[in-house]
Structures are given as C-alpha cells and as structure tokens.
Design a protein around this motif. Structure first.
Motif, PDB file in Angstrom:
ATOM      1  N   PHE A   1      61.993  29.400 -55.524  1.00 44.55           N
ATOM      2  CA  PHE A   1      62.830  30.549 -55.877  1.00 44.55           C
ATOM      3  C   PHE A   1      63.523  30.352 -57.227  1.00 44.55           C
ATOM      4  CE2 PHE A   1      62.399  31.317 -51.284  1.00 44.55           C
ATOM      5  CZ  PHE A   1      61.983  32.643 -51.344  1.00 44.55           C
TER       6      PHE A   1
ATOM      7  N   ARG B   1      61.080  31.450 -59.858  1.00 46.37           N
ATOM      8  CA  ARG B   1      60.783  32.892 -59.865  1.00 46.37           C
ATOM      9  C   ARG B   1      61.734  33.676 -60.766  1.00 46.37           C
ATOM     10  NH1 ARG B   1      57.462  35.376 -56.046  1.00 46.37           N
ATOM     11  NH2 ARG B   1      58.696  37.272 -56.249  1.00 46.37           N
ATOM     12  N   ASP B   2      62.768  33.028 -61.270  1.00 47.14           N
ATOM     13  CA  ASP B   2      63.682  33.677 -62.219  1.00 47.14           C
ATOM     14  C   ASP B   2      62.939  33.878 -63.531  1.00 47.14           C
ATOM     15  OD1 ASP B   2      65.720  34.556 -63.824  1.00 47.14           O
ATOM     16  OD2 ASP B   2      67.161  33.040 -63.188  1.00 47.14           O
TER      17      ASP B   2
ATOM     18  N   TYR C   1      69.622  38.022 -60.518  1.00 45.21           N
ATOM     19  CA  TYR C   1      68.816  37.044 -59.784  1.00 45.21           C
ATOM     20  C   TYR C   1      69.561  35.730 -59.567  1.00 45.21           C
ATOM     21  CZ  TYR C   1      64.632  34.623 -58.143  1.00 45.21           C
ATOM     22  OH  TYR C   1      63.728  33.944 -57.371  1.00 45.21           O
TER      23      TYR C   1
ATOM     24  N   ILE D   1      70.566  34.909 -56.077  1.00 42.76           N
ATOM     25  CA  ILE D   1      69.522  34.358 -55.207  1.00 42.76           C
ATOM     26  C   ILE D   1      69.379  32.862 -55.420  1.00 42.76           C
ATOM     27  CG2 ILE D   1      67.024  34.344 -54.795  1.00 42.76           C
ATOM     28  CD1 ILE D   1      67.064  37.384 -55.204  1.00 42.76           C
TER      29      ILE D   1
ATOM     30  N   VAL E   1      68.136  34.095 -49.716  1.00 43.25           N
ATOM     31  CA  VAL E   1      67.622  35.094 -50.666  1.00 43.25           C
ATOM     32  C   VAL E   1      68.316  36.435 -50.456  1.00 43.25           C
ATOM     33  CG1 VAL E   1      65.605  36.456 -51.340  1.00 43.25           C
ATOM     34  CG2 VAL E   1      65.378  33.993 -50.987  1.00 43.25           C
TER      35      VAL E   1
ATOM     36  N   TYR F   1      70.842  38.243 -53.027  1.00 47.71           N
ATOM     37  CA  TYR F   1      70.495  39.552 -53.585  1.00 47.71           C
ATOM     38  C   TYR F   1      71.699  40.488 -53.541  1.00 47.71           C
ATOM     39  CZ  TYR F   1      68.518  44.222 -53.968  1.00 47.71           C
ATOM     40  OH  TYR F   1      68.270  45.524 -54.351  1.00 47.71           O
TER      41      TYR F   1
ATOM     42  N   ALA G   1      63.676  39.450 -53.840  1.00 51.65           N
ATOM     43  CA  ALA G   1      63.548  38.648 -55.061  1.00 51.65           C
ATOM     44  C   ALA G   1      62.877  39.456 -56.166  1.00 51.65           C
ATOM     45  CB  ALA G   1      62.753  37.377 -54.764  1.00 51.65           C
ATOM     46  N   ARG G   2      61.831  40.199 -55.822  1.00 49.72           N
ATOM     47  CA  ARG G   2      61.155  41.044 -56.824  1.00 49.72           C
ATOM     48  C   ARG G   2      62.096  42.123 -57.344  1.00 49.72           C
ATOM     49  NH1 ARG G   2      56.691  40.499 -53.307  1.00 49.72           N
ATOM     50  NH2 ARG G   2      57.218  42.473 -52.295  1.00 49.72           N
TER      51      ARG G   2
ATOM     52  N   ASN H   1      64.557  40.806 -59.881  1.00 48.84           N
ATOM     53  CA  ASN H   1      63.957  40.612 -61.201  1.00 48.84           C
ATOM     54  C   ASN H   1      63.727  41.938 -61.917  1.00 48.84           C
ATOM     55  OD1 ASN H   1      63.599  37.842 -61.970  1.00 48.84           O
ATOM     56  ND2 ASN H   1      62.118  37.612 -60.301  1.00 48.84           N
TER      57      ASN H   1
END
Length: 219
Positions: A19, A22-23, A97, A100, A143, A147, A207-208, A211
């Motif tokens: 995770f 993923r940033d 983000y 998260i 997560v 968020y 998460a998506r 972003n």
C-alpha cells in the motif's frame, strides 16, 4: 524462534509495502511510516489488557455484543485514536492517500506484533492462515479508515465531522462483522472467504479512489 519471528513479521511488512508503493504522487517519509508502525505495536498490550478485563468482568452478557465491541470496536477505536492525535494534524499528512499509508502502518504494527505473539503461543503452522485472514483484514480495515481520514482532512470544514465519524464507524462495522462470522458459524470458512474477497475489493477501490482524488486535488 527466528522462523516464528520472520513468519510473524513478513505478511505485515509485505502488505504495508504494497500500500505504501501504491501512492502514485508523493511517497511518505519512511521515518514517519515506521513511527506509525511502532505506535501500532505499542497498542497491543493495553488493548489486550482491556479485553482481558472486559472478559473477566463479563461486561457484556450477550456473546455477539461482546465479540462485536470487545474486539471490533476496541481495536479500531484505539487505532483511530492514535492516528487522530499523532498523525492527522502532522504536516506530513499532506495528501488524501497519506491517510491510507499511515493508517495501514498503524494497523500493520498492531497486527504484526499480535501475530508474533499468536505464533509463539500456537505454533508456526498457523502462519499462512494468519497472514491470509487476520493480518490481511487488519490491513484492509486500515485502508478504509485511512481513506475516510483523508476525506476529513481535505474536505470543507462543515463536512469533516461526517468523514471523521465514518473513519471509525465503517472499520468498526467491518471488523465486528469479521469477528462475528468466526464466532457464530461452525463452518465459518465458507463465509469468511467471500467476506475477505469483498474486503479486498472494497479496500482496493478506496485506494484507487484516493489516488484519483489526489490526481485532481488543488490544496
């Protein structure tokens, strides 16, 4: 002993790294992420003590209510509390983000230390199942919490209480449901697996979205 510690640490670090990476825009300082992870580790003993006292004193007469609040609420509340008072106001929490990243770090600190204690008590043969279920679920609760903390941090002032409430309530609801499945159903595996699929879908979707929000943000 080294094998147990390695097996206990590996899933938490893997999920945190996943995770963290993923940033897509500005990764957080590793020192701050480690700090959040350590905060999560430090939560284990006070939470275990409170859970022990609640069970000893039989605070909740209804077993389902006991499971829901003693484990789901207590664990998520303390993670939320430490995030709100140590990370939320910090200057490094500068993007949506980021919530998260820091929330998963606290969750993985808690879950990793708890996992090591469990493996020492019950054996390394439980390592795979622990990684797939409790450790992964804590990451996904993190997560979701992160968020909504991000939504609160970067929303208009009038909307912040709503997002702050959801940042605690939804992870608590998910965590409590997870524990109830394990407690109520004899053949829990057939229910927990679809629930974990839902958790992964829900967590990755959040998460998506974080972003995407970051891509269009103008702070």
């Amino acid at each position: 002993m080294l094998a147990i510690i390695s097996a206990g640490i590996a899933p938490g670090l893997a999920l945190l790294s996943y995770f963290y990476l993923r940033d897509k825009y500005e990764t957080e300082p590793v020192s701050m992420v480690i700090r959040a992870f350590i905060f999560g580790v430090l939560l284990v003993f006070p939470i275990m003590f409170l859970q022990y006292v609640i069970e000893l004193e039989q605070v909740f007469s209804n077993p389902a209510v006991h499971i829901f609040f003693t484990y789901g609420f207590l664990e998520e509340f303390f993670k939320w509390f430490i995030l709100f008072y140590t990370i939320y106001q910090h200057v490094q929490f500068s993007e949506h983000y980021d919530g998260i990243v820091y929330s998963v770090a606290v969750a993985m600190g808690f879950a990793t230390f708890e996992n090591i204690l469990y493996l020492f008590a019950n054996g390394i043969e439980h390592a795979f199942g622990r990684a797939m279920l409790p450790v992964s679920s804590h990451a996904l609760f993190g997560v979701v919490m992160g968020y909504y903390l991000g939504k609160s941090k970067f929303s208009e002032k009038k909307d912040r209480p709503k997002w702050l409430f959801l940042s605690l309530f939804i992870p608590f609801l998910l965590h409590g449901t997870y524990d109830l499945i394990l407690y109520l159903y004899h053949h829990w595996l057939f229910i927990i697996l679809p629930f974990m699929v839902f958790l992964w879908w829900f967590g990755l979707r959040k998460a998506r979205k974080a972003n995407v929000i970051e891509q269009h943000a103008d702070y």
